[in-house]
Design a protein around this motif. Structure first.
Motif, PDB file in Angstrom:
ATOM      1  N   ASN A  52     -10.779   9.832  12.869  1.00 24.90           N
ATOM      2  CA  ASN A  52     -11.276   8.566  13.417  1.00 24.90           C
ATOM      3  C   ASN A  52     -11.821   7.625  12.336  1.00 24.90           C
ATOM      4  O   ASN A  52     -12.527   6.670  12.613  1.00 24.90           O
ATOM      5  CB  ASN A  52     -12.352   8.835  14.487  1.00 24.90           C
ATOM      6  CG  ASN A  52     -13.378   9.850  13.963  1.00 24.90           C
ATOM      7  OD1 ASN A  52     -13.435  10.102  12.760  1.00 24.90           O
ATOM      8  ND2 ASN A  52     -14.156  10.424  14.859  1.00 24.90           N
ATOM      9  N   ALA A  53     -11.482   7.934  11.067  1.00 21.50           N
ATOM     10  CA  ALA A  53     -11.904   7.062   9.959  1.00 21.50           C
ATOM     11  C   ALA A  53     -10.811   7.065   8.898  1.00 21.50           C
ATOM     12  O   ALA A  53     -10.115   8.073   8.711  1.00 21.50           O
ATOM     13  CB  ALA A  53     -13.224   7.570   9.358  1.00 21.50           C
ATOM     14  N   ALA A  54     -10.662   5.924   8.204  1.00 17.52           N
ATOM     15  CA  ALA A  54      -9.574   5.765   7.223  1.00 17.52           C
ATOM     16  C   ALA A  54      -9.617   6.854   6.149  1.00 17.52           C
ATOM     17  O   ALA A  54      -8.578   7.423   5.777  1.00 17.52           O
ATOM     18  CB  ALA A  54      -9.649   4.383   6.587  1.00 17.52           C
ATOM     19  N   GLY A  55     -10.807   7.177   5.662  1.00 16.42           N
ATOM     20  CA  GLY A  55     -10.948   8.183   4.603  1.00 16.42           C
ATOM     21  C   GLY A  55     -10.483   9.548   5.067  1.00 16.42           C
ATOM     22  O   GLY A  55      -9.786  10.271   4.347  1.00 16.42           O
ATOM     23  N   LYS A  56     -10.875   9.898   6.293  1.00 13.04           N
ATOM     24  CA  LYS A  56     -10.519  11.198   6.853  1.00 13.04           C
ATOM     25  C   LYS A  56      -8.999  11.294   7.061  1.00 13.04           C
ATOM     26  O   LYS A  56      -8.387  12.329   6.810  1.00 13.04           O
ATOM     27  CB  LYS A  56     -11.249  11.389   8.191  1.00 13.04           C
ATOM     28  CG  LYS A  56     -11.445  12.824   8.590  1.00 13.04           C
ATOM     29  CD  LYS A  56     -12.472  13.509   7.698  1.00 13.04           C
ATOM     30  CE  LYS A  56     -12.806  14.903   8.197  1.00 13.04           C
ATOM     31  NZ  LYS A  56     -13.551  15.661   7.185  1.00 13.04           N
ATOM     32  N   ILE A  57      -8.405  10.196   7.533  1.00 11.78           N
ATOM     33  CA  ILE A  57      -6.942  10.165   7.756  1.00 11.78           C
ATOM     34  C   ILE A  57      -6.217  10.445   6.446  1.00 11.78           C
ATOM     35  O   ILE A  57      -5.312  11.286   6.383  1.00 11.78           O
ATOM     36  CB  ILE A  57      -6.501   8.814   8.366  1.00 11.78           C
ATOM     37  CG1 ILE A  57      -6.946   8.725   9.825  1.00 11.78           C
ATOM     38  CG2 ILE A  57      -4.994   8.617   8.249  1.00 11.78           C
ATOM     39  CD1 ILE A  57      -6.771   7.353  10.454  1.00 11.78           C
ATOM     40  N   ASN A  58      -6.615   9.746   5.391  1.00 12.92           N
ATOM     41  CA  ASN A  58      -5.923   9.924   4.102  1.00 12.92           C
ATOM     42  C   ASN A  58      -6.160  11.302   3.486  1.00 12.92           C
ATOM     43  O   ASN A  58      -5.255  11.886   2.875  1.00 12.92           O
ATOM     44  CB  ASN A  58      -6.327   8.815   3.131  1.00 12.92           C
ATOM     45  CG  ASN A  58      -5.529   7.542   3.381  1.00 12.92           C
ATOM     46  OD1 ASN A  58      -4.294   7.577   3.447  1.00 12.92           O
ATOM     47  ND2 ASN A  58      -6.218   6.425   3.554  1.00 12.92           N
ATOM     48  N   GLU A  59      -7.354  11.828   3.679  1.00 12.08           N
ATOM     49  CA  GLU A  59      -7.665  13.180   3.200  1.00 12.08           C
ATOM     50  C   GLU A  59      -6.720  14.187   3.881  1.00 12.08           C
ATOM     51  O   GLU A  59      -6.153  15.080   3.238  1.00 12.08           O
ATOM     52  CB  GLU A  59      -9.125  13.491   3.575  1.00 12.08           C
ATOM     53  CG  GLU A  59      -9.704  14.724   2.944  1.00 12.08           C
ATOM     54  CD  GLU A  59     -11.126  14.965   3.482  1.00 12.08           C
ATOM     55  OE1 GLU A  59     -11.314  16.017   4.120  1.00 12.08           O
ATOM     56  OE2 GLU A  59     -12.013  14.098   3.289  1.00 12.08           O
ATOM     57  N   CYS A  60      -6.531  14.017   5.194  1.00 11.96           N
ATOM     58  CA  CYS A  60      -5.641  14.894   5.963  1.00 11.96           C
ATOM     59  C   CYS A  60      -4.189  14.744   5.498  1.00 11.96           C
ATOM     60  O   CYS A  60      -3.473  15.738   5.340  1.00 11.96           O
ATOM     61  CB  CYS A  60      -5.759  14.547   7.451  1.00 11.96           C
ATOM     62  SG  CYS A  60      -4.603  15.437   8.492  1.00 11.96           S
ATOM     63  N   LEU A  61      -3.762  13.494   5.265  1.00 15.55           N
ATOM     64  CA  LEU A  61      -2.373  13.261   4.843  1.00 15.55           C
ATOM     65  C   LEU A  61      -2.102  13.796   3.438  1.00 15.55           C
ATOM     66  O   LEU A  61      -0.981  14.202   3.133  1.00 15.55           O
ATOM     67  CB  LEU A  61      -2.028  11.768   4.928  1.00 15.55           C
ATOM     68  CG  LEU A  61      -1.987  11.170   6.345  1.00 15.55           C
ATOM     69  CD1 LEU A  61      -1.537   9.714   6.292  1.00 15.55           C
ATOM     70  CD2 LEU A  61      -1.076  11.958   7.278  1.00 15.55           C
TER      71      LEU A  61
END
Length: 602
Positions: A52-61
């Protein structure tokens, strides 16, 4: 003529590829599978419900890229093991296990796309702007938003992904493991028969009686499997229709063109213009073959024969190096180095053996070099095929070096351009090294009989057939063996007219191609070759500048659309002009072959 095919275990190792470049031992393979499973479980635990946050999305990707590499290497490894021997139960077992594991992983991690799609647009935009590495992947997710299903539906579909591939598996097993071709007899001589033997040797056989008898025996065996093959194909196209409807597409064709990033105008143009404009040139070529070979009639079984069969030198694997290296050296020292490694490090499976996949392909798993499958027949046509497959290898070498794993998924609309380009470079090179008229005619007829026939005609006529199948499916119909044969026959008759007799067995050509299980793939060969023809003419005219542009295109991967990639190479595929020019180019080659034949015979 022909030979009895050996079992895989009896093949000389030097003719086989060396898969230890991916995994040196079975332990290393099993260890990679274990690591992949553990990474997937960790990602599910760390990120599910939290994107639910841009940083978390990129970390996951960032983690997903690592997982994709595992998936690509393990999946490719088992596919390559199976491809050379469909009768090997141990490898079939490995393949099934990996397919199930990957389906489970895809199902577990389907939340990633779903959560990103369901999140606020501003979070997605922030994530795109935050990471260059993940931005194209995220832009694709944004593009897919309109066609996304409920997260639970996506999870179930991902879990079923292995089962949804079943039609293709049934087709391949029937073709490579079950079809047992008996030998056939002509004038008291017995000739062995097999899928690869027919497609690599008998179709080009100079003796008309043997060639036509081989075609009949081959077709008779295909016919025994028409109902099974049609049933597998009906399930395939119905599955594609159901998926298209679920995702809100107006037609199967629209849904299959969506990932290619081209519209139906480009798709229909390839089929309609070639069927209409190229047919006249190819009929002229068929008439020439009939005349040269003094045939009673020109039949579908005679279309692959050489204009000058006495002048079709055998080429050993060793001799092919000289041609391949000479032709592809223009693409740069690093490219030439790759070609040499392909031979020296056993990237290529040259063998002809029982149970092996037919035709040729190139697999380029991310994190390893490419692997090329052939069935070497010592014909010049095979040299062109090897140049073609090395075109894929060179493309993905440059692309994989320059892009991360998210950005190497090149649109199938463009993916055949680098491969067909190498066939044209091969022809241009051969024409330069020998000015003898007979040699020139032989090279030009190799271009027509192999490069253009295969990519512009065989695959294009498959595409015309495939389009009719999807029209029936879109209208709520179904396709049985008799329907498929009827469509195929009509497509062939429309193209060849009165000049080629479409004999019994020709209508079964729909049974011979795996491309129908890969979406709208068949038409992309002519699309790629249209781009390649225009660029190869540029290379002849402009030299290094055109080559530099082409290498930049190869490095770009999927960061550009097919229209943009072609534009980078100086070709505008939004207009009819490149296709008209290519058809005209093919016509001029055929005219020259006719003229050279008259001069040689005078």
């Amino acid at each position: 003529m022909g030979k009895v095919l050996k079992e895989r275990k009896d093949i000389d190792q030097s003719l086989t590829w060396d898969l230890s470049a991916i995994y040196a031992t079975d332990e290393k393979f099993q260890s990679a599978v274990k690591e992949m499973k553990e990474l997937a479980l960790k990602m599910e635990k760390d990120y599910k419900g939290k994107l639910n946050a841009a940083g978390k999305i990129n970390e996951c990707l960032d983690e997903l890229r690592k997982l994709y590499q595992f998936r690509d290497l393990t999946g490719s490894y088992v596919e390559l093991l199976v491809a050379v021997d469909y009768a090997n139960n141990e490898n079939q077992d490995k393949y099934s296990k990996i397919t199930n594991i990957i389906s489970d992983i895809d199902s577990r991690l389907s939340f990633i796309k779903s959560e990103i799609i369901q999140g606020h647009d501003e979070i997605l935009e922030a994530a795109i702007n935050m990471s260059k590495e993940n931005s194209n992947y995220l832009k694709d997710i944004k593009r897919e938003k309109a066609h996304a299903l409920h997260p639970e539906a996506e999870r179930v579909l991902a879990a079923l992904s292995g089962a949804l591939e079943a039609p293709y598996q049934v087709y391949e097993q029937a073709k490579h493991a079950d079809m047992d071709f008996k030998s056939f007899t002509v004038n008291g001589i017995e000739y062995p028969l097999g899928y690869a033997l027919f497609e690599n040797e008998y179709e080009y056989e100079n003796d008309t009686k043997v060639r036509r008898a081989a075609f009949k025996a081959f077709s008779d065996k295909l016919r025994e499997y028409q109902y099974t093959t049609a049933a597998a194909y009906q399930v395939q196209v119905q599955k594609e229709k159901n998926m298209a409807t679920l995702r809100g597409f107006d037609s199967v064709i629209d849904s299959l063109l969506f990932p290619q990033k081209v519209d139906s105008k480009l798709y229909n143009r390839q089929i309609d213009l070639i069927t209409e404009k190229l047919a006249l040139h190819m009929r002229k070529y068929a008439k020439l073959l009939k005349k040269v070979h003094k045939l009673d009639e020109m039949t579908f079984a005679d279309l692959k024969i050489a204009v000058d069969p006495e002048y079709d030198p055998n080429v050993t694997i060793e001799q092919s190096k000289k041609y391949i290296e000479g032709a592809l050296a223009v693409l740069g020292d690093d490219y030439l180095e790759m070609v040499k490694k392909a031979y020296n490090e056993r990237w290529i499976d040259f063998a002809q053996n029982k149970g092996k996949s037919t035709g040729g392909f190139c697999a380029s798993p991310y994190g390893s070099h490419s692997f090329i499958l052939l069935s070497w027949s010592e014909k010049m046509a095979e040299v062109f095929t090897l140049a073609h497959e090395l075109g894929h290898a060179g493309h993905f070498k440059l692309c994989n070096e320059s892009q991360n794993i998210f950005d190497v998924n090149v649109s199938t609309y463009f993916v055949e351009a680098p491969s067909t380009m190498n066939e044209l470079l091969m022809a241009n090179y051969l024409l330069k090294i020998n000015e003898d008229k007979r040699f020139r005619r032989w090279v030009l007829s190799s271009m027509i009989g192999h490069t253009y026939y295969h990519n512009f005609i065989t695959h294009l006529l498959e595409a015309a057939y495939q389009r009719e199948v999807y029209r029936i499916i879109d209208e709520g119909g179904s396709v049985q063996a008799s329907t498929l044969s009827k469509i195929k026959k009509e497509v062939l008759e429309k193209f060849w007219g009165e000049d080629v007799k479409i004999i019994d067995g020709a209508e079964l050509t729909w049974m011979r191609q795996p491309h129908y299980y890969m979406g709208l793939y068949s038409y992309t060969y002519s699309a790629g070759l249209t781009i390649a023809t225009e660029v190869s003419k540029r290379i002849l005219k402009e030299g290094q500048r055109a080559i530099d542009d082409w290498r930049a295109v190869l490095r770009a991967g999927s960061t550009k659309t097919p229209v943009e990639l072609a534009q980078m190479a100086g070709v505008d595929i939004t207009t009819d002009k490149p296709l008209f020019d290519t058809i005209e180019h093919i016509g001029s080659i055929i005219d020259e072959i006719v003229k050279l034949t008259e001069e040689i015979e005078a």
